[in-house]
Design an enzyme around this catalytic site. Structure first.
Site, mmCIF file in Angstrom:
data_model
loop_
_atom_site.group_PDB
_atom_site.id
_atom_site.type_symbol
_atom_site.label_atom_id
_atom_site.label_comp_id
_atom_site.label_asym_id
_atom_site.label_seq_id
_atom_site.Cartn_x
_atom_site.Cartn_y
_atom_site.Cartn_z
ATOM 1 N N GLY A 15 27.718 31.045 36.930
ATOM 2 C CA GLY A 15 26.443 30.707 36.171
ATOM 3 C C GLY A 15 25.948 31.966 35.483
ATOM 4 O O GLY A 15 25.702 31.835 34.578
ATOM 5 N N ASP A 52 41.774 37.303 41.695
ATOM 6 C CA ASP A 52 40.886 36.918 42.739
ATOM 7 C C ASP A 52 40.635 38.385 43.252
ATOM 8 O O ASP A 52 41.348 39.376 43.175
ATOM 9 C CB ASP A 52 41.792 36.212 43.769
ATOM 10 C CG ASP A 52 40.685 35.883 44.973
ATOM 11 O OD1 ASP A 52 40.826 36.474 45.790
ATOM 12 O OD2 ASP A 52 40.410 34.970 44.863
ATOM 13 N N LEU A 53 39.458 38.588 43.856
ATOM 14 C CA LEU A 53 39.126 39.863 44.322
ATOM 15 C C LEU A 53 40.045 40.496 45.522
ATOM 16 O O LEU A 53 40.060 41.402 46.088
ATOM 17 C CB LEU A 53 37.659 39.769 44.970
ATOM 18 C CG LEU A 53 36.546 39.720 43.841
ATOM 19 C CD1 LEU A 53 35.256 39.406 44.459
ATOM 20 C CD2 LEU A 53 36.494 40.879 42.817
ATOM 21 N N SER A 112 20.775 40.404 46.396
ATOM 22 C CA SER A 112 20.031 38.867 46.343
ATOM 23 C C SER A 112 18.614 39.246 47.367
ATOM 24 O O SER A 112 18.735 39.716 48.097
ATOM 25 C CB SER A 112 20.768 37.990 47.007
ATOM 26 O OG SER A 112 19.885 36.724 47.024
ATOM 27 N N TYR A 141 25.238 34.565 53.564
ATOM 28 C CA TYR A 141 25.411 34.985 52.326
ATOM 29 C C TYR A 141 24.436 36.280 52.204
ATOM 30 O O TYR A 141 24.849 37.253 51.537
ATOM 31 C CB TYR A 141 24.861 33.890 51.610
ATOM 32 C CG TYR A 141 24.548 34.329 50.243
ATOM 33 C CD1 TYR A 141 25.493 34.642 49.162
ATOM 34 C CD2 TYR A 141 23.216 34.359 49.688
ATOM 35 C CE1 TYR A 141 25.351 35.026 47.878
ATOM 36 C CE2 TYR A 141 22.970 34.785 48.242
ATOM 37 C CZ TYR A 141 23.659 35.004 47.436
ATOM 38 O OH TYR A 141 23.478 35.423 46.251
#
Length: 272
Positions: A15, A52-53, A112, A141
């Protein structure tokens, strides 16, 4: 440090990545896009890499020759520890190892507010929350974002890689909750902040909060402004309708009392 010409944007299909790949070229960047999902080419895109990482060879190739990395990839809400470990912790380590090996010297890391989610939100005349507040992750997270900030500090001290960690609030075209009125970052302000973080003449590891200049702001934007960030938006035009629909925040509700919002409930609700 002058603005980089080419940056690697990880998480380009997500997003926030989708918003930034549309907005950052106007700030003078050519974008190299990386995501595990296919991403369409577009204006200002130099190259698209689907990987992918966990693919360390692909990461080496992706960072080779870029001026900086904007690292948005990973899981963006709570999940199982195993999934967070692979995507957000091991994945971020793999990226920094690729950056170190290829000699890239600037990373902007999408941290974050959930790294400090159990910090009580300001009420009344309380001061704004500083970036120096003790970390209090509210989820696995949030814990992964604490790891990312510490990893950035290690690679700054050990390898001379400069990182700006941006503790992002909620970056959407419009806020959708009353809580979000305090932590919202408009996409246009997000691009302004990432541009400032990519181009500021700072060294080492710098932590800033990421939001617009909201009337109901909870945290101190001075460190972000010191990078050259000049937010131009405010969530207040959305306030009346959201409060009429949802009511004011209740200090007795853990989802309202703490910076991390509903992530601070057990089990956490997944509003970011």
């Amino acid at each position: 440090m002058s603005a980089p010409r080419t940056i690697l944007l990880t998480g380009a299909a997500g997003g926030l990545g989708t918003l930034m790949r549309d907005l950052l070229p106007a700030h003078g960047y050519r974008l190299r896009l990386l995501d595990m999902r296919p991403v369409a080419d577009g204006p200002g895109v130099e190259r698209v890499i689907t990987a992918d990482l966990a693919d360390q060879d692909a990461l080496r190739e992706a960072v080779r020759g870029v001026d900086a990395v904007l690292h948005l990839a990973g899981i963006s809400k709570e999940s199982s520890f195993d999934r967070i470990l692979r995507a957000n912790i091991e994945g971020t380590y793999n990226l920094y190892e690729a950056v170190r090996a290829e000699g890239v010297r600037r990373v902007v890391f999408a941290s974050s507010n959930h790294a400090v989610g159990f910090t009580p939100r300001p009420q009344g005349d309380d001061p704004l929350i500083p970036v120096t507040t003790p970390r209090r992750p509210d989820t696995y997270y949030g814990l992964s974002k604490c790891f990312g900030e510490d990893l950035a500090q290690l690679y700054a001290d050990l390898h001379g890689i400069d990182t700006v960690s941006v503790r992002i609030g909620s970056c959407f075209p419009a806020p959708s909750t009353v809580r979000m009125l305090s932590v919202w970052m408009s996409p246009a302000d997000g691009a302004r902040l990432f541009h400032a973080a990519l181009s500021a003449g700072v060294s080492g590891h710098t932590v800033v909060y990421g939001s617009s200049a909201n009337t109901r702001l909870w945290w101190d934007l001075a460190p972000a402004r010191a990078l050259g960030y000049e937010p131009q938006d405010d969530s207040e035009p959305f306030a009346a309708a959201l409060i009429a629909e949802q009511g004011e925040l209740d200090p007795a509700n853990p989802a309202h009392a703490n910076l991390g919002g509903a992530f601070c409930t057990d089990p956490p609700q997944w509003e970011i």
